[in-house]
Scaffold this motif. Sequence first.
Motif, PDB file in Angstrom:
ATOM      1  N   ALA A 347       0.847  -1.197   0.000  1.00  0.00           N
ATOM      2  CA  ALA A 347       0.000   0.000   0.000  1.00  0.00           C
ATOM      3  C   ALA A 347       0.882   1.246   0.000  1.00  0.00           C
ATOM      4  O   ALA A 347       2.045   1.204   0.418  1.00  0.00           O
ATOM      5  CB  ALA A 347      -0.907   0.008   1.227  1.00  0.00           C
ATOM      6  N   ARG A 348       0.329   2.358  -0.450  1.00  0.00           N
ATOM      7  CA  ARG A 348       1.093   3.607  -0.437  1.00  0.00           C
ATOM      8  C   ARG A 348       0.265   4.712   0.209  1.00  0.00           C
ATOM      9  O   ARG A 348      -0.966   4.741   0.088  1.00  0.00           O
ATOM     10  CB  ARG A 348       1.485   4.032  -1.848  1.00  0.00           C
ATOM     11  CG  ARG A 348       0.325   4.315  -2.766  1.00  0.00           C
ATOM     12  CD  ARG A 348       0.749   4.769  -4.161  1.00  0.00           C
ATOM     13  NE  ARG A 348      -0.410   5.006  -5.017  1.00  0.00           N
ATOM     14  CZ  ARG A 348      -1.084   6.152  -5.045  1.00  0.00           C
ATOM     15  NH1 ARG A 348      -0.714   7.161  -4.258  1.00  0.00           N
ATOM     16  NH2 ARG A 348      -2.128   6.288  -5.850  1.00  0.00           N
ATOM     17  N   MET A 349       0.942   5.625   0.891  1.00  0.00           N
ATOM     18  CA  MET A 349       0.285   6.799   1.442  1.00  0.00           C
ATOM     19  C   MET A 349       0.059   7.802   0.313  1.00  0.00           C
ATOM     20  O   MET A 349       0.996   8.147  -0.411  1.00  0.00           O
ATOM     21  CB  MET A 349       1.147   7.433   2.529  1.00  0.00           C
ATOM     22  CG  MET A 349       1.329   6.568   3.756  1.00  0.00           C
ATOM     23  SD  MET A 349       2.212   7.449   5.063  1.00  0.00           S
ATOM     24  CE  MET A 349       2.406   6.107   6.262  1.00  0.00           C
ATOM     25  N   ALA A 373      -5.422  -7.178  -0.604  1.00  0.00           N
ATOM     26  CA  ALA A 373      -6.543  -7.845   0.054  1.00  0.00           C
ATOM     27  C   ALA A 373      -6.160  -8.508   1.365  1.00  0.00           C
ATOM     28  O   ALA A 373      -7.005  -8.707   2.239  1.00  0.00           O
ATOM     29  CB  ALA A 373      -7.154  -8.874  -0.896  1.00  0.00           C
ATOM     30  N   ASP A 374      -4.877  -8.884   1.521  1.00  0.00           N
ATOM     31  CA  ASP A 374      -4.481  -9.595   2.733  1.00  0.00           C
ATOM     32  C   ASP A 374      -3.983  -8.666   3.837  1.00  0.00           C
ATOM     33  O   ASP A 374      -3.545  -9.132   4.892  1.00  0.00           O
ATOM     34  CB  ASP A 374      -3.412 -10.643   2.417  1.00  0.00           C
ATOM     35  CG  ASP A 374      -2.137 -10.034   1.823  1.00  0.00           C
ATOM     36  OD1 ASP A 374      -2.158  -8.831   1.473  1.00  0.00           O
ATOM     37  OD2 ASP A 374      -1.127 -10.760   1.708  1.00  0.00           O
ATOM     38  N   ALA A 375      -4.048  -7.357   3.640  1.00  0.00           N
ATOM     39  CA  ALA A 375      -3.598  -6.428   4.679  1.00  0.00           C
ATOM     40  C   ALA A 375      -4.542  -6.479   5.871  1.00  0.00           C
ATOM     41  O   ALA A 375      -5.774  -6.471   5.710  1.00  0.00           O
ATOM     42  CB  ALA A 375      -3.526  -5.008   4.128  1.00  0.00           C
ATOM     43  N   ALA A 376      -3.984  -6.505   7.076  1.00  0.00           N
ATOM     44  CA  ALA A 376      -4.791  -6.612   8.290  1.00  0.00           C
ATOM     45  C   ALA A 376      -5.745  -5.443   8.451  1.00  0.00           C
ATOM     46  O   ALA A 376      -6.828  -5.585   9.045  1.00  0.00           O
ATOM     47  CB  ALA A 376      -3.867  -6.711   9.511  1.00  0.00           C
ATOM     48  N   VAL A 377      -5.369  -4.272   7.915  1.00  0.00           N
ATOM     49  CA  VAL A 377      -6.188  -3.079   8.096  1.00  0.00           C
ATOM     50  C   VAL A 377      -7.572  -3.231   7.461  1.00  0.00           C
ATOM     51  O   VAL A 377      -8.515  -2.535   7.842  1.00  0.00           O
ATOM     52  CB  VAL A 377      -5.446  -1.841   7.513  1.00  0.00           C
ATOM     53  CG1 VAL A 377      -5.450  -1.866   5.985  1.00  0.00           C
ATOM     54  CG2 VAL A 377      -6.004  -0.541   8.049  1.00  0.00           C
ATOM     55  N   LEU A 378      -7.725  -4.148   6.510  1.00  0.00           N
ATOM     56  CA  LEU A 378      -9.011  -4.389   5.873  1.00  0.00           C
ATOM     57  C   LEU A 378      -9.888  -5.352   6.657  1.00  0.00           C
ATOM     58  O   LEU A 378     -11.099  -5.443   6.405  1.00  0.00           O
ATOM     59  CB  LEU A 378      -8.816  -4.940   4.462  1.00  0.00           C
ATOM     60  CG  LEU A 378      -8.119  -4.026   3.453  1.00  0.00           C
ATOM     61  CD1 LEU A 378      -7.865  -4.787   2.161  1.00  0.00           C
ATOM     62  CD2 LEU A 378      -8.948  -2.775   3.187  1.00  0.00           C
ATOM     63  N   HIS A 379      -9.306  -6.058   7.583  1.00  0.00           N
ATOM     64  CA  HIS A 379     -10.033  -7.131   8.267  1.00  0.00           C
ATOM     65  C   HIS A 379     -10.246  -6.889   9.750  1.00  0.00           C
ATOM     66  O   HIS A 379     -11.035  -7.588  10.383  1.00  0.00           O
ATOM     67  CB  HIS A 379      -9.283  -8.459   8.058  1.00  0.00           C
ATOM     68  CG  HIS A 379      -9.056  -8.787   6.620  1.00  0.00           C
ATOM     69  ND1 HIS A 379     -10.053  -9.249   5.792  1.00  0.00           N
ATOM     70  CD2 HIS A 379      -7.943  -8.671   5.831  1.00  0.00           C
ATOM     71  CE1 HIS A 379      -9.571  -9.437   4.573  1.00  0.00           C
ATOM     72  NE2 HIS A 379      -8.298  -9.085   4.569  1.00  0.00           N
ATOM     73  N   ARG A 390      -9.555   0.351  -1.643  1.00  0.00           N
ATOM     74  CA  ARG A 390      -9.447  -0.697  -2.654  1.00  0.00           C
ATOM     75  C   ARG A 390     -10.392  -0.368  -3.798  1.00  0.00           C
ATOM     76  O   ARG A 390     -11.380   0.347  -3.602  1.00  0.00           O
ATOM     77  CB  ARG A 390      -9.791  -2.076  -2.070  1.00  0.00           C
ATOM     78  CG  ARG A 390      -8.684  -2.558  -1.182  1.00  0.00           C
ATOM     79  CD  ARG A 390      -8.669  -4.029  -0.869  1.00  0.00           C
ATOM     80  NE  ARG A 390      -9.027  -4.955  -1.896  1.00  0.00           N
ATOM     81  CZ  ARG A 390      -8.171  -5.563  -2.720  1.00  0.00           C
ATOM     82  NH1 ARG A 390      -6.868  -5.266  -2.681  1.00  0.00           N
ATOM     83  NH2 ARG A 390      -8.583  -6.464  -3.579  1.00  0.00           N
ATOM     84  N   THR A 391     -10.089  -0.884  -4.980  1.00  0.00           N
ATOM     85  CA  THR A 391     -10.920  -0.575  -6.141  1.00  0.00           C
ATOM     86  C   THR A 391     -11.757  -1.781  -6.564  1.00  0.00           C
ATOM     87  O   THR A 391     -11.470  -2.917  -6.188  1.00  0.00           O
ATOM     88  CB  THR A 391     -10.046  -0.127  -7.328  1.00  0.00           C
ATOM     89  OG1 THR A 391      -9.158  -1.187  -7.685  1.00  0.00           O
ATOM     90  CG2 THR A 391      -9.241   1.117  -6.961  1.00  0.00           C
ATOM     91  N   TRP A 392     -12.807  -1.482  -7.361  1.00  0.00           N
ATOM     92  CA  TRP A 392     -13.685  -2.525  -7.878  1.00  0.00           C
ATOM     93  C   TRP A 392     -14.246  -2.079  -9.230  1.00  0.00           C
ATOM     94  O   TRP A 392     -14.216  -0.887  -9.575  1.00  0.00           O
ATOM     95  CB  TRP A 392     -14.822  -2.835  -6.911  1.00  0.00           C
ATOM     96  CG  TRP A 392     -15.709  -1.650  -6.586  1.00  0.00           C
ATOM     97  CD1 TRP A 392     -15.481  -0.673  -5.664  1.00  0.00           C
ATOM     98  CD2 TRP A 392     -16.967  -1.328  -7.206  1.00  0.00           C
ATOM     99  NE1 TRP A 392     -16.503   0.244  -5.658  1.00  0.00           N
ATOM    100  CE2 TRP A 392     -17.435  -0.132  -6.589  1.00  0.00           C
ATOM    101  CE3 TRP A 392     -17.734  -1.908  -8.202  1.00  0.00           C
ATOM    102  CZ2 TRP A 392     -18.636   0.481  -6.948  1.00  0.00           C
ATOM    103  CZ3 TRP A 392     -18.940  -1.308  -8.561  1.00  0.00           C
ATOM    104  CH2 TRP A 392     -19.380  -0.131  -7.935  1.00  0.00           C
ATOM    105  N   THR A 393     -14.782  -3.051  -9.986  1.00  0.00           N
ATOM    106  CA  THR A 393     -15.390  -2.734 -11.281  1.00  0.00           C
ATOM    107  C   THR A 393     -16.763  -3.369 -11.455  1.00  0.00           C
ATOM    108  O   THR A 393     -17.556  -2.923 -12.278  1.00  0.00           O
ATOM    109  CB  THR A 393     -14.493  -3.209 -12.444  1.00  0.00           C
ATOM    110  OG1 THR A 393     -14.230  -4.614 -12.297  1.00  0.00           O
ATOM    111  CG2 THR A 393     -13.169  -2.442 -12.452  1.00  0.00           C
TER     112      THR A 393
END
Length: 476
Positions: A347-349, A373-379, A390-393
């Motif tokens: 990830a980047r600031m 997706a595996d970053a703890a900050v998301l979970h 995060r992005t989506w389409t």
Amino acid sequence: MTTVAPSPLLIGGSPTSTGHELVVHDPASGVEITRIAAADESHAAPAADAAAAALPGWAATPPRRRAEVLAEAHRLMISRTDELATLISRESGKAAADARAEVGYAAEFFRWFAEETVRPDGHFGPSPDGKSTTVVTAQPVGVALLITPWNFPAAMVTRKVAPALAAGCTAVLKPAAETPLTALAIRDLLVAAGAPADVFTVLPTTRADAVARALLNHDAVRKLSFTGSTGVGRHLLGLAAGRVVNCSMELGGNAPFVVCADADINAAVQGALIAKLRNAGQACTAANRFLVHADAADAFAEAFAAAVAELRVGPGTEPGTDIGPLIDDRAVRRVSDLVTDAVDRGARMVREPVAVPDSGSYLAPVVLAGVPADAAVLHEEIFGPVAPIRTWTDTDEVVAAANDTEYGLAAYVYAGDTGRALEIGRRLQYGMVGVNRGVVSDPAAPFGGMKQSGLGREGAREGIRAFQEAQFLTYA
């Protein structure tokens, strides 16, 4: 800065001796604010006994009189906004504007439930076979144990004690050890409003588990209303199961903030500032994961980061502060570790963090893009000023990602097409969904979550029902 006067332990309105002290600190400086008398498990039975003794009289008090007490509590709370907001800022670190907003929000629960007190539930009519008459009434559930967190030290108290007293229950409150002073001020305010001193007892303590166990083991305690982490909620549910105590649980969250390709970026950024950074991100309803359509991701990330860069981090009591400190240094380390983990994973600031004071429990707000997706900050529930993007389409993809958590408290959806936003919102497994707005809390709305985020609802008509039992009578 002046020191807050020490507070004695009052049980049933009477001073009670205790050999324990609770030290309250200002998280903006680490300086001691005051020391107050602290309860231990030996005080649980006297507190429950006092509440039980007061229960028949308070339950028999005419609803109109109970309503008048709550209405006066609302008036007094509003009249003391400055005093209470300063107290909240000092013991929780909350920015002054946030603290003032909390006082207004907290007071609304007194007004709302004052109005609900005189609107009793129930119905009357013949049975289907015509052989009897049915009467259904609502009775107070009994003595209620209320357990509240530190992040909203006024609102979490009034959201529980107002409906409890409205229903005719008496209550014992165990506030968070970090922020007991606001709870004690609300107790005093209720007494000034005309509530008998023995209907609401506050037990500040450093021995939370032992005190909660002792109260839940007391025969008079028939209700538990808890706000806090899901882990502690599971523990308390286990304790309550032994005596089949009626439980309401408002637990943790992992709120998704969904931004569609046609969303108004400026509106989404303004909503994100509220949903993410109110109380420095220390809210169970805080936006935890930003799921932004790929076509809008760059514009949203840059605009959000630019808005965050304009915010001032500092002591909550100082004018011009937008974001105060976190509750303590342990919280700073935990949230900092989540940022480090995300950056280490790629990830980047989006922008460099803003400056923060050298002393105190401060953490600069951070917007992270390209979060894997595996970053703890998301979970994990962040409970701090960190916004991972995060992005989506694909719509099905973003709905699945938003629902991919054990939590289900709050969610947010921004889209230019309101109908589409509502369609996405209905597919989200969350008890509350903000559609093109960054606020979901309202005393007139049922607050609560799905899945591991809790049981029951607070506020609205559901709030008073949580402290009532339905009683059915039948006669020929």
